[in-house]
Design a protein around this motif. Structure first.
Motif, PDB file in Angstrom:
ATOM      1  N   ASP A 117       0.820  -1.210   0.000  1.00  0.00           N
ATOM      2  CA  ASP A 117       0.000   0.000   0.000  1.00  0.00           C
ATOM      3  C   ASP A 117       0.856   1.263   0.000  1.00  0.00           C
ATOM      4  O   ASP A 117       0.601   2.202  -0.756  1.00  0.00           O
ATOM      5  N   GLU A 118       1.895   1.290   0.838  1.00  0.00           N
ATOM      6  CA  GLU A 118       2.719   2.490   0.975  1.00  0.00           C
ATOM      7  C   GLU A 118       3.617   2.726  -0.225  1.00  0.00           C
ATOM      8  O   GLU A 118       3.874   3.880  -0.605  1.00  0.00           O
ATOM      9  N   LEU A 119       4.124   1.635  -0.830  1.00  0.00           N
ATOM     10  CA  LEU A 119       5.148   1.766  -1.864  1.00  0.00           C
ATOM     11  C   LEU A 119       4.608   1.667  -3.285  1.00  0.00           C
ATOM     12  O   LEU A 119       5.341   1.903  -4.242  1.00  0.00           O
ATOM     13  N   GLY A 120       3.334   1.305  -3.426  1.00  0.00           N
ATOM     14  CA  GLY A 120       2.755   1.191  -4.755  1.00  0.00           C
ATOM     15  C   GLY A 120       3.360   0.087  -5.583  1.00  0.00           C
ATOM     16  O   GLY A 120       3.703   0.281  -6.755  1.00  0.00           O
ATOM     17  N   ILE A 121       3.521  -1.092  -4.975  1.00  0.00           N
ATOM     18  CA  ILE A 121       4.145  -2.228  -5.650  1.00  0.00           C
ATOM     19  C   ILE A 121       3.199  -3.420  -5.653  1.00  0.00           C
ATOM     20  O   ILE A 121       2.178  -3.433  -4.962  1.00  0.00           O
ATOM     21  N   SER A 122       3.537  -4.407  -6.459  1.00  0.00           N
ATOM     22  CA  SER A 122       2.912  -5.721  -6.366  1.00  0.00           C
ATOM     23  C   SER A 122       3.984  -6.696  -5.912  1.00  0.00           C
ATOM     24  O   SER A 122       5.167  -6.524  -6.244  1.00  0.00           O
ATOM     25  N   LEU A 123       3.591  -7.711  -5.169  1.00  0.00           N
ATOM     26  CA  LEU A 123       4.553  -8.663  -4.614  1.00  0.00           C
ATOM     27  C   LEU A 123       4.352 -10.042  -5.219  1.00  0.00           C
ATOM     28  O   LEU A 123       3.227 -10.537  -5.313  1.00  0.00           O
ATOM     29  N   ASP A 124       5.442 -10.639  -5.641  1.00  0.00           N
ATOM     30  CA  ASP A 124       5.448 -12.025  -6.085  1.00  0.00           C
ATOM     31  C   ASP A 124       6.032 -12.832  -4.937  1.00  0.00           C
ATOM     32  O   ASP A 124       7.256 -12.962  -4.805  1.00  0.00           O
ATOM     33  N   VAL A 125       5.164 -13.350  -4.061  1.00  0.00           N
ATOM     34  CA  VAL A 125       5.621 -14.052  -2.868  1.00  0.00           C
ATOM     35  C   VAL A 125       5.926 -15.504  -3.240  1.00  0.00           C
ATOM     36  O   VAL A 125       5.037 -16.255  -3.653  1.00  0.00           O
ATOM     37  N   ILE A 126       7.175 -15.878  -3.075  1.00  0.00           N
ATOM     38  CA  ILE A 126       7.638 -17.230  -3.380  1.00  0.00           C
ATOM     39  C   ILE A 126       7.770 -17.984  -2.065  1.00  0.00           C
ATOM     40  O   ILE A 126       8.560 -17.600  -1.197  1.00  0.00           O
ATOM     41  N   ARG A 127       6.988 -19.048  -1.910  1.00  0.00           N
ATOM     42  CA  ARG A 127       7.068 -19.823  -0.665  1.00  0.00           C
ATOM     43  C   ARG A 127       8.209 -20.819  -0.748  1.00  0.00           C
ATOM     44  O   ARG A 127       8.295 -21.613  -1.659  1.00  0.00           O
ATOM     45  N   GLU A 128       9.107 -20.737   0.237  1.00  0.00           N
ATOM     46  CA  GLU A 128      10.247 -21.643   0.268  1.00  0.00           C
ATOM     47  C   GLU A 128      10.693 -21.835   1.712  1.00  0.00           C
ATOM     48  O   GLU A 128      10.536 -20.939   2.543  1.00  0.00           O
ATOM     49  N   ASP A 129      11.222 -23.000   2.004  1.00  0.00           N
ATOM     50  CA  ASP A 129      11.746 -23.282   3.337  1.00  0.00           C
ATOM     51  C   ASP A 129      12.790 -22.236   3.722  1.00  0.00           C
ATOM     52  O   ASP A 129      13.619 -21.834   2.895  1.00  0.00           O
ATOM     53  N   LEU A 143      14.403 -10.604  -4.949  1.00  0.00           N
ATOM     54  CA  LEU A 143      15.137  -9.428  -4.498  1.00  0.00           C
ATOM     55  C   LEU A 143      15.372  -9.424  -2.995  1.00  0.00           C
ATOM     56  O   LEU A 143      16.253  -8.731  -2.502  1.00  0.00           O
ATOM     57  N   ALA A 144      14.568 -10.203  -2.263  1.00  0.00           N
ATOM     58  CA  ALA A 144      14.695 -10.238  -0.803  1.00  0.00           C
ATOM     59  C   ALA A 144      14.077 -11.526  -0.294  1.00  0.00           C
ATOM     60  O   ALA A 144      13.319 -12.191  -1.007  1.00  0.00           O
ATOM     61  N   ALA A 145      14.393 -11.878   0.955  1.00  0.00           N
ATOM     62  CA  ALA A 145      13.879 -13.129   1.507  1.00  0.00           C
ATOM     63  C   ALA A 145      13.914 -13.103   3.020  1.00  0.00           C
ATOM     64  O   ALA A 145      14.755 -12.438   3.637  1.00  0.00           O
ATOM     65  N   TRP A 273      19.002  -7.329  -1.515  1.00  0.00           N
ATOM     66  CA  TRP A 273      20.090  -6.763  -2.305  1.00  0.00           C
ATOM     67  C   TRP A 273      20.345  -5.319  -1.905  1.00  0.00           C
ATOM     68  O   TRP A 273      19.415  -4.564  -1.620  1.00  0.00           O
ATOM     69  N   LYS A 274      21.622  -4.945  -1.893  1.00  0.00           N
ATOM     70  CA  LYS A 274      22.014  -3.561  -1.597  1.00  0.00           C
ATOM     71  C   LYS A 274      21.856  -2.720  -2.856  1.00  0.00           C
ATOM     72  O   LYS A 274      22.804  -2.527  -3.613  1.00  0.00           O
ATOM     73  N   LEU A 275      20.659  -2.242  -3.073  1.00  0.00           N
ATOM     74  CA  LEU A 275      20.386  -1.376  -4.213  1.00  0.00           C
ATOM     75  C   LEU A 275      19.965   0.003  -3.700  1.00  0.00           C
ATOM     76  O   LEU A 275      19.373   0.104  -2.623  1.00  0.00           O
ATOM     77  N   PRO A 276      20.259   1.053  -4.461  1.00  0.00           N
ATOM     78  CA  PRO A 276      19.760   2.385  -4.078  1.00  0.00           C
ATOM     79  C   PRO A 276      18.272   2.482  -4.383  1.00  0.00           C
ATOM     80  O   PRO A 276      17.845   3.246  -5.252  1.00  0.00           O
ATOM     81  N   SER A 277      17.491   1.693  -3.637  1.00  0.00           N
ATOM     82  CA  SER A 277      16.081   1.529  -3.966  1.00  0.00           C
ATOM     83  C   SER A 277      15.188   1.929  -2.805  1.00  0.00           C
ATOM     84  O   SER A 277      15.293   1.376  -1.696  1.00  0.00           O
ATOM     85  N   VAL A 279      12.048   1.305  -2.751  1.00  0.00           N
ATOM     86  CA  VAL A 279      11.126   0.185  -2.545  1.00  0.00           C
ATOM     87  C   VAL A 279      11.738  -0.864  -1.614  1.00  0.00           C
ATOM     88  O   VAL A 279      11.099  -1.306  -0.655  1.00  0.00           O
ATOM     89  N   LEU A 280      12.973  -1.281  -1.897  1.00  0.00           N
ATOM     90  CA  LEU A 280      13.594  -2.303  -1.044  1.00  0.00           C
ATOM     91  C   LEU A 280      13.809  -1.791   0.375  1.00  0.00           C
ATOM     92  O   LEU A 280      13.631  -2.535   1.346  1.00  0.00           O
ATOM     93  N   ALA A 281      14.185  -0.515   0.509  1.00  0.00           N
ATOM     94  CA  ALA A 281      14.357   0.054   1.849  1.00  0.00           C
ATOM     95  C   ALA A 281      13.031   0.085   2.596  1.00  0.00           C
ATOM     96  O   ALA A 281      12.948  -0.283   3.779  1.00  0.00           O
ATOM     97  N   GLY A 282      11.960   0.498   1.915  1.00  0.00           N
ATOM     98  CA  GLY A 282      10.648   0.554   2.563  1.00  0.00           C
ATOM     99  C   GLY A 282      10.107  -0.817   2.891  1.00  0.00           C
ATOM    100  O   GLY A 282       9.511  -1.033   3.959  1.00  0.00           O
ATOM    101  N   LEU A 283      10.315  -1.776   1.999  1.00  0.00           N
ATOM    102  CA  LEU A 283       9.872  -3.144   2.263  1.00  0.00           C
ATOM    103  C   LEU A 283      10.594  -3.721   3.471  1.00  0.00           C
ATOM    104  O   LEU A 283       9.979  -4.332   4.359  1.00  0.00           O
ATOM    105  N   GLY A 284      11.900  -3.513   3.541  1.00  0.00           N
ATOM    106  CA  GLY A 284      12.670  -3.994   4.683  1.00  0.00           C
ATOM    107  C   GLY A 284      12.225  -3.358   5.987  1.00  0.00           C
ATOM    108  O   GLY A 284      12.159  -4.013   7.030  1.00  0.00           O
ATOM    109  N   ARG A 285      11.898  -2.065   5.930  1.00  0.00           N
ATOM    110  CA  ARG A 285      11.422  -1.371   7.141  1.00  0.00           C
ATOM    111  C   ARG A 285      10.100  -1.961   7.624  1.00  0.00           C
ATOM    112  O   ARG A 285       9.924  -2.215   8.825  1.00  0.00           O
ATOM    113  N   CYS A 286       9.163  -2.185   6.706  1.00  0.00           N
ATOM    114  CA  CYS A 286       7.866  -2.751   7.093  1.00  0.00           C
ATOM    115  C   CYS A 286       8.018  -4.135   7.712  1.00  0.00           C
ATOM    116  O   CYS A 286       7.388  -4.461   8.718  1.00  0.00           O
TER     117      CYS A 286
END
Length: 298
Positions: A117-129, A143-145, A273-277, A279-286
């Motif tokens: 909602d905050e970042l205006g993205i869609s998520l492709d959630v991959i379920r994995e152990d 991009l993250a896990a 990933w360490k990207l100047p992003s 979206v990734l920073a906001g996702l990690g914060r949430c």
């Protein structure tokens, strides 16, 4: 040598969809066009990028390009968002994230919903152990896990989230029949066990701590978190169940603990990933903020 961004996006679609035909439908082009783009990519770098299997899988070179494709898509989206800031003018990027089944079922969904909602993205959630999640980030598939592997990955940031606590539980009737004297090695070898899938070794980790050796019991596989817990409640076998799900049953007597040391904690980390992003920073914060509320201190 140059790499065509359209070919990169095509490669990502082929790997995500599993076949050239489904990728073509997703991209609204012909399968022949998809094949030509991938072939041009391979010709340009002089290496094969995908194995033509079903589903299609990336080669080592393909994993490098797949990682680049995800990074490119995210960074281009953010650049366009700055250039065309009007809401709705720029499409929503699809961000692939790996999450283990128990985190999905117990604590992380509010964080993902808030991030979307905050970042205006869609998520492709991959379920994995959780023990295998890092490999999908390393390969470029995500991009993250959420991972239980504390090993650093080059180019990525690893942040401790907290611990997801489990308890070894079964029904009173099951314990009377199969484990009347508690977690003895011989009894654990014959007492039916419930596992999520063949990657799920949590029960074996707990048993090894109790009896100092591996066990080999009859096993039922239930690859769905809520149904997994329900199978334990119905007496199908014993298993390690998230404490949040077992508390009520342990309180009202419909569940009992298997051993004297029934608890086990799995330390979870956020790998991105360490990207100047933004979206990734906001996702990690949430995710980190929700983990701070829901998980035990690691």
């Amino acid at each position: 040598m140059t790499i065509d961004p359209v070919a990169l996006a095509t490669l990502a679609a082929v790997v995500r969809e599993g076949t050239f035909e489904r990728a073509a439908a997703r991209l609204h082009v012909t399968p022949s066009a998809v094949s030509q783009r991938v072939k041009a990519l391979e010709t340009g770098i002089g290496q094969v990028v995908v194995s033509r299997t079903k589903p299609v899988t990336p080669t080592a070179a393909g994993e490098v390009l797949l990682r680049l494709a995800h990074h490119w898509d995210l960074l281009v989206h953010e650049a366009l968002g700055e250039l065309v800031p009007q809401e709705g003018q720029v499409g929503r990027p699809l961000v692939p994230v790996v999450v283990n089944a128990d985190s999905l079922a117990t604590w992380i969904l509010p964080a993902l919903a808030r991030a979307q909602d905050e970042l205006g993205i869609s998520l492709d959630v991959i379920r994995e152990d959780e023990q295998h999640a890092s490999a999908l980030v390393r390969s470029g598939a995500a991009l993250a896990a959420v991972t239980s592997d504390p090993t650093p990955v080059a180019g990525c940031r690893l942040t401790t989230l907290g611990s997801l606590r489990y308890v070894a539980a079964c029904t009173p009737a099951f314990k009377r029949r199969w484990l009347p004297d508690g977690a003895r090695a011989a009894d654990l070898d014959r007492a039916p066990l419930v596992r999520f899938d063949r990657k799920d070794l949590l029960q074996h980790r707990a048993a090894r701590r109790w009896v100092r050796r591996d066990i080999d019991p009859p096993t039922t596989f239930v690859p769905s978190s809520r149904e997994f817990a329900e199978a334990v409640r119905l007496g199908v076998g014993w298993a390690m169940v998230p404490v949040a799900w077992a508390e009520q049953g342990l309180g009202d007597g419909t569940l009992v603990t298997v051993a004297r040391r029934p608890h086990l904690s799995v330390d979870l980390h956020w790998l991105a990933w360490k990207l100047p992003s933004r979206v990734l920073a906001g996702l990690g914060r949430c995710v980190s903020e929700e983990a701070g509320r829901a998980l035990s201190r690691a």
